[in-house]
Design a protein around this motif. Structure first.
Motif, PDB file in Angstrom:
ATOM      1  N   SER A   1      -8.208   4.335 -13.819  1.00  0.00           N
ATOM      2  CA  SER A   1      -8.789   3.147 -13.198  1.00  0.00           C
ATOM      3  C   SER A   1      -9.413   3.503 -11.859  1.00  0.00           C
ATOM      4  CB  SER A   1      -7.720   2.074 -12.962  1.00  0.00           C
ATOM      5  OG  SER A   1      -7.150   1.642 -14.167  1.00  0.00           O
ATOM      6  N   PRO A   2     -10.600   2.970 -11.576  1.00  0.00           N
ATOM      7  CA  PRO A   2     -11.193   3.190 -10.253  1.00  0.00           C
ATOM      8  C   PRO A   2     -10.459   2.381  -9.197  1.00  0.00           C
ATOM      9  CG  PRO A   2     -12.521   1.630 -11.484  1.00  0.00           C
ATOM     10  CD  PRO A   2     -11.458   2.126 -12.433  1.00  0.00           C
ATOM     11  N   VAL A   3     -10.352   2.940  -8.014  1.00  0.00           N
ATOM     12  CA  VAL A   3      -9.849   2.228  -6.846  1.00  0.00           C
ATOM     13  C   VAL A   3     -11.047   2.019  -5.927  1.00  0.00           C
ATOM     14  CG1 VAL A   3      -8.161   2.202  -4.969  1.00  0.00           C
ATOM     15  CG2 VAL A   3      -7.653   3.436  -7.094  1.00  0.00           C
ATOM     16  N   VAL A   4     -11.332   0.770  -5.576  1.00  0.00           N
ATOM     17  CA  VAL A   4     -12.517   0.469  -4.775  1.00  0.00           C
ATOM     18  C   VAL A   4     -12.113  -0.247  -3.495  1.00  0.00           C
ATOM     19  CG1 VAL A   4     -13.961   0.328  -6.841  1.00  0.00           C
ATOM     20  CG2 VAL A   4     -12.983  -1.772  -5.876  1.00  0.00           C
ATOM     21  N   ASP A   5     -13.029  -0.202  -2.516  1.00  0.00           N
ATOM     22  CA  ASP A   5     -12.783  -0.868  -1.248  1.00  0.00           C
ATOM     23  C   ASP A   5     -13.377  -2.270  -1.254  1.00  0.00           C
ATOM     24  OD1 ASP A   5     -15.530  -0.518  -0.932  1.00  0.00           O
ATOM     25  OD2 ASP A   5     -15.319   1.130   0.510  1.00  0.00           O
ATOM     26  N   ARG A   6     -13.364  -2.916  -0.112  1.00  0.00           N
ATOM     27  CA  ARG A   6     -13.889  -4.277  -0.005  1.00  0.00           C
ATOM     28  C   ARG A   6     -15.352  -4.366  -0.422  1.00  0.00           C
ATOM     29  NH1 ARG A   6     -11.189  -7.930   3.933  1.00  0.00           N
ATOM     30  NH2 ARG A   6      -9.180  -7.016   4.526  1.00  0.00           N
ATOM     31  N   GLY A   7     -16.085  -3.295  -0.203  1.00  0.00           N
ATOM     32  CA  GLY A   7     -17.496  -3.297  -0.571  1.00  0.00           C
ATOM     33  C   GLY A   7     -17.759  -2.937  -2.012  1.00  0.00           C
ATOM     34  N   GLY A   8     -16.711  -2.624  -2.765  1.00  0.00           N
ATOM     35  CA  GLY A   8     -16.874  -2.264  -4.167  1.00  0.00           C
ATOM     36  C   GLY A   8     -17.169  -0.799  -4.395  1.00  0.00           C
ATOM     37  N   ALA A   9     -17.095   0.031  -3.346  1.00  0.00           N
ATOM     38  CA  ALA A   9     -17.353   1.463  -3.486  1.00  0.00           C
ATOM     39  C   ALA A   9     -16.077   2.191  -3.889  1.00  0.00           C
ATOM     40  CB  ALA A   9     -17.887   2.037  -2.183  1.00  0.00           C
ATOM     41  N   LEU A  10     -16.229   3.222  -4.701  1.00  0.00           N
ATOM     42  CA  LEU A  10     -15.073   3.970  -5.186  1.00  0.00           C
ATOM     43  C   LEU A  10     -14.463   4.806  -4.072  1.00  0.00           C
ATOM     44  CD1 LEU A  10     -14.488   5.604  -8.538  1.00  0.00           C
ATOM     45  CD2 LEU A  10     -14.173   7.043  -6.523  1.00  0.00           C
ATOM     46  N   VAL A  11     -13.155   4.650  -3.879  1.00  0.00           N
ATOM     47  CA  VAL A  11     -12.420   5.446  -2.897  1.00  0.00           C
ATOM     48  C   VAL A  11     -11.319   6.269  -3.547  1.00  0.00           C
ATOM     49  CG1 VAL A  11     -12.904   3.884  -0.978  1.00  0.00           C
ATOM     50  CG2 VAL A  11     -10.847   3.518  -2.377  1.00  0.00           C
ATOM     51  N   GLY A  12     -11.007   5.987  -4.819  1.00  0.00           N
ATOM     52  CA  GLY A  12      -9.931   6.719  -5.467  1.00  0.00           C
ATOM     53  C   GLY A  12      -9.886   6.521  -6.961  1.00  0.00           C
ATOM     54  N   LEU A  13      -8.966   7.233  -7.587  1.00  0.00           N
ATOM     55  CA  LEU A  13      -8.811   7.260  -9.041  1.00  0.00           C
ATOM     56  C   LEU A  13      -7.326   7.234  -9.361  1.00  0.00           C
ATOM     57  CD1 LEU A  13      -9.984   7.868 -11.951  1.00  0.00           C
ATOM     58  CD2 LEU A  13      -9.762  10.294 -11.352  1.00  0.00           C
ATOM     59  N   ILE A  14      -6.844   6.137  -9.944  1.00  0.00           N
ATOM     60  CA  ILE A  14      -5.428   6.022 -10.307  1.00  0.00           C
ATOM     61  C   ILE A  14      -5.053   7.118 -11.304  1.00  0.00           C
ATOM     62  CG2 ILE A  14      -3.749   4.611 -11.565  1.00  0.00           C
ATOM     63  CD1 ILE A  14      -4.226   3.463  -8.861  1.00  0.00           C
ATOM     64  N   PHE A  15      -3.923   7.805 -11.051  1.00  0.00           N
ATOM     65  CA  PHE A  15      -3.456   8.752 -12.064  1.00  0.00           C
ATOM     66  C   PHE A  15      -1.962   8.683 -12.319  1.00  0.00           C
ATOM     67  CE2 PHE A  15      -2.834  11.379  -8.257  1.00  0.00           C
ATOM     68  CZ  PHE A  15      -1.694  12.116  -8.527  1.00  0.00           C
ATOM     69  N   ASP A  16      -1.206   7.943 -11.503  1.00  0.00           N
ATOM     70  CA  ASP A  16       0.241   7.948 -11.709  1.00  0.00           C
ATOM     71  C   ASP A  16       0.876   6.817 -10.918  1.00  0.00           C
ATOM     72  OD1 ASP A  16       2.603   8.834 -12.747  1.00  0.00           O
ATOM     73  OD2 ASP A  16       2.572  10.810 -11.803  1.00  0.00           O
ATOM     74  N   GLY A  17       2.180   6.683 -11.097  1.00  0.00           N
ATOM     75  CA  GLY A  17       2.994   5.857 -10.237  1.00  0.00           C
ATOM     76  C   GLY A  17       4.173   6.704  -9.796  1.00  0.00           C
ATOM     77  N   ASN A  18       4.801   6.338  -8.702  1.00  0.00           N
ATOM     78  CA  ASN A  18       5.984   7.094  -8.305  1.00  0.00           C
ATOM     79  C   ASN A  18       7.191   6.643  -9.124  1.00  0.00           C
ATOM     80  OD1 ASN A  18       6.548   4.623  -7.135  1.00  0.00           O
ATOM     81  ND2 ASN A  18       6.792   5.407  -5.055  1.00  0.00           N
TER      82      ASN A  18
END
Length: 692
Positions: free
Chosen positions: A631-648
């Protein structure tokens, strides 16, 4: 890496197909929620974070989000069809396009031109185009309210009709999704991409750095990312909605959003349903996983090629085993059940005091009785988890279901589902006789262990032979393992299937009556459970209100949270890591194979190419579960800042209980992915395409 759905293993916890109300607004934790894109929590976001998502913001994010049929999520990140997802989501494809001479899952891959991009043999990507409320039509179609079996048939017939009409009208994949315990039904229309090609993948040593020891832990230092590309008419697809790529790392307390496809949650489950999971279902699944883990570990010791062939499946099994162990541990904490019982008792008491709601309280007893029936059914399954057998059974069922009116067919064999089914059945991915032989033999051995040697079906299957002999005769004699033969059977006359003397088809015909009998029982239990939970959903709504989000259904949802560390064992875990930390982590575990960074990383560091201060991983409080991988992680502006890969490890109870005290979603940082492409993999041209 609990976020991956293990679709190929069919090992996900069996839950009712209904999507259910989660909990009351008053009991929501800070950032709890997997929200529908047609019902976003605008007031909540405005009040809590002073953020009001525009319709354009939501539409752009929805249309840039992608679902992988192999179990996972992704996103468009360029106008020429680039799709970003996890390495472990793409590993199914990496395994299928690897060979003895070219081990892409271990060594990684980079295409330097469009011509070098490798086509996935059976991958389908879905993009959600439209959501239509079809609740009234479904409700009107179910006229029999007293007979669960009849009601289930009527509802499924309505589903089939709506999906078929939608597909004929739009050409889009069309799925009816059950929400809020049957209070709502939505038609989801998807654009499908079936020409998907591999562009870049790092080495497993980078993507799964730390191995099983670090899995579900934090801090992490993983490059669990892969780039693919969708094609149309043999050319890179032109994508109008894709994510911009942020050039800034995230900072503590930043608000971020996760757009992905969480698989299944059971947050409204009754105490009795959770006890069924704790005492029956989860131990049953874990016993199976441990058995398969040992089987594959032994197989992989036979040769280097066997190690390659069994790697991805073993990884999936080990990952699932660890995830389900964590889920079980959460349910075995007496406080979990005690807390849920207090809530349940309060609801029942309040409903009992209300003349209009009092009749609905019998739903809790109904669910308790259903759990006992489900426990009795656990060991009866005849769905042997073998690729060859599953192909044969699916081909047989397809031929049989094709002879029925569309409205009367099993859900996965309707006209609207046919293209996706055929993509799977005609996959050109290789099957390996040695692996198929040991897996089928073990499945048959497990069948006789569960049902007993005197069971009539077992007697017929064995016919005086051992499970190993049966499996050897089937695998050595079948042609169902050849995609061309499967296509020939599917496209030919049904009598070719019904009269085939292929040993895999004979086994499928032998198993099919029992498969249908058990499925009918399971569907009946599911329908009764659905109707009971619908009553509980009504009680919950009347007494405590609604959260605004239903349980997960492997459909697109929006979650939100903040970048935030957490306390653990008397210290504070910082929310971000960097490349320097990765090399330090490797040095601290020198001599341990899972902590050896690949040569490409060591060489780039020696040559001074890597900015070691670049952010690599981060955690946030977003509400995610299995299926959110990629899943993409985006900021308030909708830009990609990260990529989900796991949970702790603390997040493993999220299927049935969300908490933000320590539970965190783990992401690869967007700036880290770009840094790796440019500094380690010499892929500046590819990096330049990101977000453009």
């Amino acid at each position: 890496m609990f976020c991956r759905l293990f679709a190929s293993l069919s090992l996900a916890i069996t839950v009712i197909t209904a999507s259910l109300l989660s909990s009351s607004t008053a009991r929501l934790h800070a950032d709890e929620g997997m929200y529908l894109f047609n019902d976003l929590p605008r007031e909540l976001l405005k009040e809590r974070y002073d953020f009001d998502p525009s319709q354009k913001w939501a539409d752009d994010l929805r249309l840039a989000s992608v679902r992988f049929n192999s179990g996972g999520s992704g996103s468009f990140v360029s106008s020429n069809g680039l799709v970003l997802t996890n390495h472990h989501v793409a590993s199914d494809t990496l395994q299928k396009v690897s060979t003895k001479e070219r081990n892409l899952i271990r060594d990684g891959f980079l295409a330097n031109s469009f011509d070098e991009e490798i086509k996935a043999p059976d991958l389908e990507l879905n993009v959600l185009i439209e959501i239509v409320d079809v609740t009234q039509r479904i409700d009107e179609a179910v006229t029999n309210k007293t007979d669960a079996e009849a009601a289930a048939k009527q509802r499924q017939a309505a589903f089939n009709a709506i999906e078929s009409e939608s597909f004929d009208k739009t050409g889009l994949r069309s799925d009816v999704v059950t929400l809020f315990g049957g209070a709502q039904y939505h038609l989801y229309r998807y654009k499908k991409y079936t020409d998907v090609r591999l562009v870049w993948a790092p080495e497993t040593a980078a993507a799964f750095f730390g191995g099983d020891a670090d899995n579900f832990e934090y801090p992490r230092y993983n490059l669990d990312a892969t780039l693919m590309r969708v094609y149309e008419n043999d050319k890179p697809a032109v994508i109008d909605h894709f994510l911009e790529w942020s050039s800034k790392p995230v900072a503590e307390n930043d608000l971020v959003f996760v757009s992905g496809h969480p698989g299944r949650t059971q947050r409204i489950f009754t105490v009795e349903a959770l006890e069924y999971l704790r005492d029956h279902r989860l131990p049953f699944v874990l016993d199976y996983l441990r058995r398969k883990e040992i089987l594959l570990q032994q197989y992989r010791l036979e040769s280097e090629e066997a190690a390659r062939r069994g790697r991805d499946e073993l990884f999936g099994i080990q990952n699932a085993r660890k995830a389900y162990t964590g889920m079980l541990a959460g349910l075995q904490d007496p406080q979990t059940i005690a807390d849920r019982r207090r809530v349940q008792d309060r609801l029942i008491a309040a409903a009992g005091a209300n003349p209009d709601l009092n009749p609905l309280t019998q739903a809790w007893q109904e669910i308790a009785e259903i759990q006992q029936e489900k426990a009795a059914q656990l060991s009866r399954s005849v769905s042997l988890r073998s690729d060859v057998f599953q192909y044969a059974l699916s081909i047989l069922l397809l031929a049989q279901e094709d002879q029925k009116p569309n409205a009367d067919r099993l859900a996965e064999y309707t006209d609207a589902s046919r293209d996706s089914l055929l993509t799977r059945l005609t996959s050109e991915a290789p099957l390996y006789d040695d692996l198929q032989r040991i897996e089928l033999a073990d499945e048959i051995a497990l069948l006789l262990e569960r049902r007993g040697m005197s069971d009539p079906l077992v007697v017929e299957v064995l016919a005086g032979r051992s499970p190993q002999q049966v499996a050897a005769e089937i695998i050595d004699g079948t042609s169902v393992d050849e995609f061309a033969k499967r296509r020939e059977l599917i496209e030919g006359e049904p009598d070719l299937i019904f009269g085939s003397d292929d040993p895999a088809m004979r086994l499928a015909r032998l198993m099919e009556p029992e498969y249908r009998r058990l499925r009918l029982i399971d569907d009946g239990l599911s329908e009764r459970e659905k109707q009971a939970y619908a009553k509980i959903a009504r009680v919950t709504t009347e007494i405590e209100g609604t959260t605004g989000y239903p349980d997960a259904t492997f459909t697109l949802r929006l979650a939100f949270g903040t970048v935030k560390g957490y306390p653990e064992n008397g210290s504070f875990v910082k929310p971000t890591t960097d490349f320097a930390g990765a090399f330090e982590h490797a040095a601290e575990h020198q001599g341990q194979e899972d902590f050896e960074l690949p040569e490409s990383w060591m060489r780039a560091k020696q040559e001074g190419k890597i900015d070691l201060s670049t952010q690599l991983n981060f955690v946030c409080t977003a509400d995610i579960i299995g299926g959110n991988s990629g899943s993409p992680v985006v900021d308030r502006g909708g830009a990609l800042v990260g990529l989900i890969f796991d949970g702790n490890i603390q997040s493993l109870t999220s299927d049935y209980l969300y908490t933000d005290q320590q539970a965190r979603a783990v992401s690869v940082s967007g700036v880290g992915i770009r840094q790796a492409l440019e500094a380690i993999y010499n892929a500046k041209d590819l990096a330049d395409q990101l977000g453009k």
